[in-house]
Design an enzyme around this catalytic site. Structure first.
Site, short mmCIF file in Angstrom:
data_model
loop_
_atom_site.label_atom_id
_atom_site.label_comp_id
_atom_site.label_asym_id
_atom_site.label_seq_id
_atom_site.Cartn_x
_atom_site.Cartn_y
_atom_site.Cartn_z
CG ASP A 81 40.21 41.75 36.78
OD1 ASP A 81 39.24 40.97 36.64
OD2 ASP A 81 40.71 41.96 37.89
CG ASP A 86 47.47 42.76 35.43
OD1 ASP A 86 46.31 42.89 35.00
OD2 ASP A 86 47.77 42.03 36.39
N1 GLY Z 1 42.83 41.87 39.61
C1 GLY Z 1 42.72 43.25 39.57
C2 GLY Z 1 41.78 43.78 40.56
O1 GLY Z 1 41.94 43.47 41.74
O2 GLY Z 1 40.87 44.47 40.19
#
Ligand code: GLY
Length: 402
Positions: A182, A124
């Site tokens: 994501d 992330d």
């Molecule tokens: N995993 C990132 C989100 O909840 O969008």
């Protein structure tokens, strides 16, 4: 005309045509002036909301959410995937209003966040470091930002696996290699790293990840799975499933929004038309879905059992609006107009009483009714830092339209 002059002329002509085609798309859309004025008011109110949030923030902590039922906050440390959104929103709001108190608070948060540049345990880093330091660097570069961003990109790159052709999302055991949709959002940082350093390996890695995702993550209707499990021994997909959606075969709303935004960025950074087509396909899936309500705020999953008596997700709507506005710059005029109209409906709905919090409420967050992880029962029907961040970004993008 000699060969080289002719070639240069042709290149200029092609670039001119491409630029006018994209301008043409937006030129056919007349921005809603009343809505643009409303967004300016939203920015002013957002400043007082974020000052409230900042005043309640314990030292060293990052806002995560606030629970309307109890009036209690949940805070995180800098390692949480959302830690870049609060400083990013502060910077966007400072840019819009010039309120230096927000810039000061953003600088405090960046100092807390900096150590995450060395975090190789998460995918992330794009969210965390580019939404924060990326914006700070764009707005008011300071010595050190480039190094922080480049180190972050290097940390992210350590998670790439050549056999699977992907950046690992979540750590796992054995030959499992988990990649979530994501992850498309983390690639923007890698493009920046190549631009800054001249090292094309970041660029190549982003392209490889996007191509693998395009090949494996999408269904024939252009919706995406949430989680893919690759086998590190063979590079093959072992499993396609969900974590945050309603079912393995469902279309989790935020996942579709991440895909739309991610492939729009891919086109911006590479100008490869296959990414533009992919983004258009995803936009069609979202905007033409029979379960998308007229106000265009999606249910938390497009296939959630019980629709319409299920929760909406303001975060998916905000991400979608921001992505559609950017996509309208690149696509043909007809699509551009439909994307901008859809984005305006989303932003108008989010600016209304059902979603935008009244000043002094909602713990200082801007939007209500986000859904974080419904199957796990965490952050359900609450404000979310990323809903606010992409809402602000989308309003800024809309206000740039003529
Ligand atoms: N995993 C990132 C989100 O909840 O969008």
């Amino acid at each position: 005309m000699n060969y080289f002059r002719c070639k240069a002329f042709c290149i200029v002509l092609i670039l001119f045509c491409l630029a006018s085609a994209s301008l043409q798309g937006q030129k056919n859309y007349k921005a809603d002036k009343k809505l643009q004025q409303e967004f300016k008011d939203n920015f002013v109110k957002a400043v007082s909301q974020y000052k409230l949030l900042g005043a309640n923030r314990p030292a060293g902590k990052f806002p995560k959410t606030w629970f309307p039922a109890t009036g209690k906050y949940e805070w995180s440390n800098s390692g949480w995937w959302c830690s870049g959104f609060y400083p990013g929103s502060l910077l966007y709001l400072y840019e819009q209003t010039g309120d230096t108190a927000l810039y000061k608070e953003a600088m405090i948060m960046l100092a807390e966040l900096e150590k995450e540049k060395n975090n190789t345990g998460t995918h992330d880093l794009g969210f965390m470091m580019y939404c924060s330091f990326g914006n700070a660097n764009r707005m008011a570069p300071l010595p050190g930002y480039n190094d922080i961003l480049l180190t972050s990109a290097r940390s992210l790159a350590t998670r790439f696996n050549a056999k699977t052709g992907c950046i690992r999302s979540w750590d796992s055991k054995g030959s499992d290699f988990l990649v979530i949709i994501d992850n498309m959002m983390n690639l923007e940082l890698l493009f920046w790293a190549t631009r800054f350093s001249g090292d094309s390996s970041f660029y190549k890695l982003a392209i490889t990840h996007a191509n693998t995702t395009m090949k494996n993550h999408f269904r024939p209707d252009h919706s995406s799975y949430h989680v893919l499990n690759y086998d590190t021994a063979t590079g093959m997909v072992k499993q396609k499933r969900t974590a945050q959606g309603a079912a393995d075969e469902s279309a989790w709303a935020r996942g579709q929004a991440w895909g739309l935004y991610g492939f729009t960025v891919m086109y911006r950074e590479t100008k490869d038309r296959k990414y533009l087509e992919q983004a258009n396909h995803i936009a069609n899936f979202i905007l033409r879905h029979p379960s998308l309500p007229a106000d265009k705020i999606p249910f938390w999953d497009f296939n959630a059992p019980g629709i319409p008596a299920v929760l909406r997700d303001a975060s998916a709507a905000a991400i979608t609006a921001s992505a559609l506005i950017e996509l309208s710059e690149y696509t043909d005029p007809k699509k551009a107009v439909s994307y901008l109209k859809a984005a305006a409906v989303i932003l108008k709905t989010l600016s209304g009483n059902s979603y935008k919090a009244n000043p002094g409420t909602n713990g200082g967050f801007l939007l209500q009714h986000g859904v974080g992880h419904l199957p796990a029962g965490t952050e359900v029907d609450v404000p979310l830092t990323y809903a606010d961040y992409y809402f602000i970004e989308a309003m800024i993008r809309y206000n740039k339209l003529r």
